[in-house]
Design an enzyme around this catalytic site. Structure first.
Site, PDB file in Angstrom:
ATOM      1  N   HIS A 464       0.831  -1.204   0.000  1.00 45.24           N
ATOM      2  CA  HIS A 464       0.000   0.000   0.000  1.00 45.24           C
ATOM      3  C   HIS A 464       0.872   1.263   0.000  1.00 45.24           C
ATOM      4  O   HIS A 464       0.721   2.141  -0.854  1.00 45.24           O
ATOM      5  CB  HIS A 464      -0.916   0.000   1.228  1.00 45.24           C
ATOM      6  CG  HIS A 464      -1.742   1.246   1.363  1.00 45.24           C
ATOM      7  ND1 HIS A 464      -3.047   1.317   0.935  1.00 45.24           N
ATOM      8  CD2 HIS A 464      -1.443   2.473   1.856  1.00 45.24           C
ATOM      9  CE1 HIS A 464      -3.502   2.548   1.157  1.00 45.24           C
ATOM     10  NE2 HIS A 464      -2.552   3.265   1.717  1.00 45.24           N
ATOM     11  N   GLU A 465       1.775   1.350   0.954  1.00 47.54           N
ATOM     12  CA  GLU A 465       2.590   2.568   1.063  1.00 47.54           C
ATOM     13  C   GLU A 465       3.471   2.740  -0.169  1.00 47.54           C
ATOM     14  O   GLU A 465       3.740   3.864  -0.591  1.00 47.54           O
ATOM     15  CB  GLU A 465       3.429   2.548   2.348  1.00 47.54           C
ATOM     16  CG  GLU A 465       2.604   2.567   3.636  1.00 47.54           C
ATOM     17  CD  GLU A 465       1.603   3.708   3.710  1.00 47.54           C
ATOM     18  OE1 GLU A 465       1.856   4.768   3.117  1.00 47.54           O
ATOM     19  OE2 GLU A 465       0.539   3.525   4.342  1.00 47.54           O
ATOM     20  N   HIS A 468       1.762   4.698  -2.803  1.00 47.70           N
ATOM     21  CA  HIS A 468       1.920   6.152  -2.651  1.00 47.70           C
ATOM     22  C   HIS A 468       3.296   6.582  -3.163  1.00 47.70           C
ATOM     23  O   HIS A 468       3.441   7.627  -3.804  1.00 47.70           O
ATOM     24  CB  HIS A 468       1.819   6.561  -1.179  1.00 47.70           C
ATOM     25  CG  HIS A 468       0.435   6.471  -0.592  1.00 47.70           C
ATOM     26  ND1 HIS A 468      -0.642   7.135  -1.116  1.00 47.70           N
ATOM     27  CD2 HIS A 468      -0.028   5.809   0.503  1.00 47.70           C
ATOM     28  CE1 HIS A 468      -1.717   6.889  -0.362  1.00 47.70           C
ATOM     29  NE2 HIS A 468      -1.369   6.085   0.621  1.00 47.70           N
ATOM     30  N   HIS A 471       3.355   6.910  -6.819  1.00 48.17           N
ATOM     31  CA  HIS A 471       2.625   8.111  -7.232  1.00 48.17           C
ATOM     32  C   HIS A 471       3.571   9.323  -7.204  1.00 48.17           C
ATOM     33  O   HIS A 471       3.551  10.163  -8.113  1.00 48.17           O
ATOM     34  CB  HIS A 471       1.445   8.316  -6.278  1.00 48.17           C
ATOM     35  CG  HIS A 471       0.324   9.137  -6.825  1.00 48.17           C
ATOM     36  ND1 HIS A 471      -0.790   9.433  -6.091  1.00 48.17           N
ATOM     37  CD2 HIS A 471       0.129   9.740  -8.017  1.00 48.17           C
ATOM     38  CE1 HIS A 471      -1.614  10.171  -6.820  1.00 48.17           C
ATOM     39  NE2 HIS A 471      -1.074  10.376  -7.992  1.00 48.17           N
TER      40      HIS A 471
HETATM   41 ZN   LIG Z   1      -2.561   5.304   2.208  1.00 47.99          ZN
END
Ligand SMILES: [Zn+2]
Length: 680
Positions: A464-465, A468, A471
């Site tokens: 998940h991290e 980011h 991104h």
């Molecule tokens: Zn998050």
């Protein structure tokens, strides 16, 4: 004092901030000079003769505040990842100063007059789409910050912003203190039956350190869940542990929470909105309070029905222990039992297959190679913010450098709870700067010489991290305002949630999930059972999430002038009115420690997770079934969405990838809410 390293114009060392030279005492002077420098730059803009142009006003604004940006990025990470008493003090000093600085720019009438004039002529300026959007976004930011208000209202606005900033810091520091103070102390090892020997020894050591020699202390995990609740077989100890967790901060943080909500409502009214929530979502992809309320209301009943079915399953197992009705402190414990009995999944049996180094290199990085062609090289000679933090250089498929990724994976006393991503250096076409992004996790440090073995959830968090991080790394915009993750809050969780899909993609899982001693792959049957068992907890997870979301919504849809007498009473009534007051499933966060909404910038924004998940579930389906290869899909997702940041409307980026507007069906199916019947 030696020369402050933040003052140097080109401070990057191998692309990184000059960590070897930064001392705690450098932050405050760098902040002060950074704010003063930016105000001087603003004065230079407003003093430019010959009237405003896009270049001398908007581009100049984007270039301003370089030193402030530099120190703020480093400080925000440092004060979260490795804080000290002094850094806490700096934070308390700086947050009202930053609020005032924001106002000094956004309420500068001469500056606004220039932006407003350009905005009025925008169609005739011959701007490219990103530049036009820059002008529109700055204009909107000024208006939303009160640039059009009269002098008296602006004075009140400045007061409100200063008080809100100080209150948020108080709230956060109260949470930290209350969480430490609410640790559970027990007298005997027998009371901790169910925990591993290592965990019991850890509780004894914790007690010694905290001044309770000969006893046992379970410190509360921040921000919310206490993992021991799934293991403690003594029901009364579970009850005490949960009560400590749910009760923390009640005495201290009720009044600041009330005051924050009331002042936010007053500010919203000043700015022409019926509530803080209305003010917030007007600038999010959701757009209106009704859109958010509508989605939430639609989810409550099916989620409750799903949770009731889960409770019935739990009750069957709990009956053997003489328990008639499942209480909140029983839920995790009997869920674990049901998982073991019905799905033959033992969470502990998975850990040996999830060794941190393998998950990182053969899972997280490997997936980024499959989808985007990236490769990673560790650069141990580069100094980051803490000795635990590891620096990796990231390369494109053709070998050209993309940026730096820093991984700081282990828990420590000086790090706040949870997991998050930060940008130390944001990508910018204006300066040609490449991004430096960072992931902080809280994986317990293994005993010396032992490997770090992750839980299923920790593996998911890592993917998940890193979503980011991608991104931020893929950002390819001209203006810093639009870089990387600077998208609306109800969109920013979307790319990170999408990245979670790689965790269980067969080709990725087969590559990383191997027994750390034997190298055996994780048996496919175990994965299937684990996935099925995950579906089992969806009822509980959705209800506790919705309860927290609806609590946030209740606090922030209050109209101005509404007085709240008591925070606990307000919370109870809000949950009851939303139809989600379930004694056995407390909200994921109660008011006194709901940091997201009272101290971390997610006020009226906790709905964003499920809002983003609509896009996420939809995109995961798209990745599997659009007829392109994984690499081609990855490239399209990168080019049309991740790289764009906020340089165009995010929903337009979504449509450019998937080819249509978002659909809620995949989300409802994933969460077992589609028929409200199947336990998946
Ligand atoms: Zn998050």
């Amino acid at each position: 004092m030696t020369e402050n390293p933040f003052f140097a114009a080109g401070p990057l060392v191998g692309g990184l901030p000059p960590y070897a030279e930064i001392r705690e005492e450098h932050y405050l002077p760098a902040y002060e000079r950074g704010m003063a420098e930016q105000l001087a730059e603003i004065a230079a803009i407003t003093g430019t003769p010959g009237g405003p142009t896009f270049e001398n006003t908007l581009v100049a604004l984007e270039r301003s505040g370089e030193l402030l940006r530099r120190v703020d990025a480093v400080f925000r990470n440092q004060s979260s990842s490795d804080t000290t008493e002094l850094l806490d003090e700096v934070e308390a000093t700086v947050s009202p100063l930053l609020a005032a600085h924001h106002d000094a720019i956004h309420l500068d009438q001469e500056l606004f007059a220039r932006v407003e004039a350009l905005h009025g002529q925008r169609a005739g300026l011959g701007l490219d789409p990103e530049s036009l959007r820059l002008l529109e976004r700055w204009y909107t930011a000024f208006v939303r910050s009160g640039a059009r208000l009269g002098t008296a209202e602006q004075t009140r606005l400045r007061e409100l912003n200063a008080e809100l900033a100080a209150l948020a810091t108080t709230f956060q520091q109260n949470v930290n203190t209350a969480t430490r103070a609410a640790a559970l102390v027990v007298d005997t090892a027998e009371e901790l039956a169910g925990l591993s020997e290592g965990a019991i020894a850890g509780a004894a050591e914790n007690a010694r350190v905290l001044g309770h020699p000969g006893r046992y202390v379970l410190s509360l995990k921040s921000p919310s869940h206490q993992p021991e609740l799934a293991q403690l077989s003594d029901r009364s100890v579970r009850e005490r542990l949960l009560a400590a967790s749910l009760g923390r901060g009640v005495a201290e943080n009720g009044p600041p929470a009330i005051r924050l909500a009331e002042l936010r409502a007053e500010r919203a009214a000043l700015l022409g909105h019926p509530s803080h929530a209305a003010y917030v979502v007007a600038d999010e992809t959701a757009g209106t309070v009704e859109a958010v309320s509508g989605l939430l209301a639609r989810l409550v009943e099916p989620a409750l029905a799903n949770a009731r079915r889960e409770a019935a399953e739990l009750a069957k197992v709990a009956a053997a222990d003489g328990i008639g009705e499942i209480a909140a402190h029983d839920w995790a414990y009997y869920s674990e039992k049901v998982r073991q009995a019905s799905y033959q999944v033992d969470a502990a049996a998975l850990r040996p297959y999830f060794e941190l180094e393998r998950v990182l290199r053969d899972g997280v990085f490997f997936a980024a190679g499959l989808a985007y062609g990236l490769t990673f090289t560790e650069r141990p000679e580069l100094t980051a913010h803490h000795p635990d933090a590891r620096v990796f250089e990231v390369f494109e498929q053709d070998g050209s450098p993309l940026g730096l990724f820093i991984g700081d994976f282990h828990a420590r006393a000086s790090k706040r709870g949870g997991a998050w991503m930060d940008e130390l250096v944001g990508q910018s076409g204006l300066t040609g700067r490449r991004p430096v992004v960072l992931n902080n996790l809280n994986i317990p440090r293994p005993a010396p010489g032992e490997p770090a073995l992750l839980s299923w959830d920790e593996v998911r968090t890592m993917f998940h991290e890193f979503g980011h991080a991608l991104h931020g790394l893929f950002s390819d915009v001209t203006y810093p305002l639009f870089a990387g993750t600077s998208v609306p809050r109800d969109f920013v969780e979307f790319p990170s949630q999408v990245n979670e899909m790689w965790m269980v993609r067969p080709e990725v899982l087969a590559n990383y999930a191997r027994h750390h001693e034997t190298g055996e792959p994780l048996p496919a049957a175990l994965v299937e059972r684990m996935t099925a068992a995950e579906g089992f907890g969806q009822g509980y997870r959705t209800v506790e999430y919705l309860a927290a979301t609806l609590l946030d919504w209740a606090w922030h849809t209050l109209p101005a002038g509404h007085r709240v007498a008591d925070a606990e009473e307000f919370e109870a009534r809000a949950l009851a009115e939303a139809g989600i007051a379930v004694p056995a499933i407390p909200p994921r966060y109660r008011t006194p420690y709901f940091q997201h909404i009272f101290s971390s910038g997610y006020s009226a924004g906790y709905y964003a997770y499920i809002w983003s998940e609509v896009l996420d579930a939809d995109t995961v389906e798209w990745f599997g079934g659009n007829g392109r290869s994984v690499r081609e899909s990855g490239e399209l997702f990168r080019r049309e969405l991740l790289a764009r940041g906020f340089s165009r409307d995010p929903l337009e980026s979504f449509r450019a990838v998937v080819g249509r507007a978002p659909d809620t069906a995949p989300l409802l199916a994933r969460r077992g809410l589609d028929q409200g019947l199947t336990v998946r």
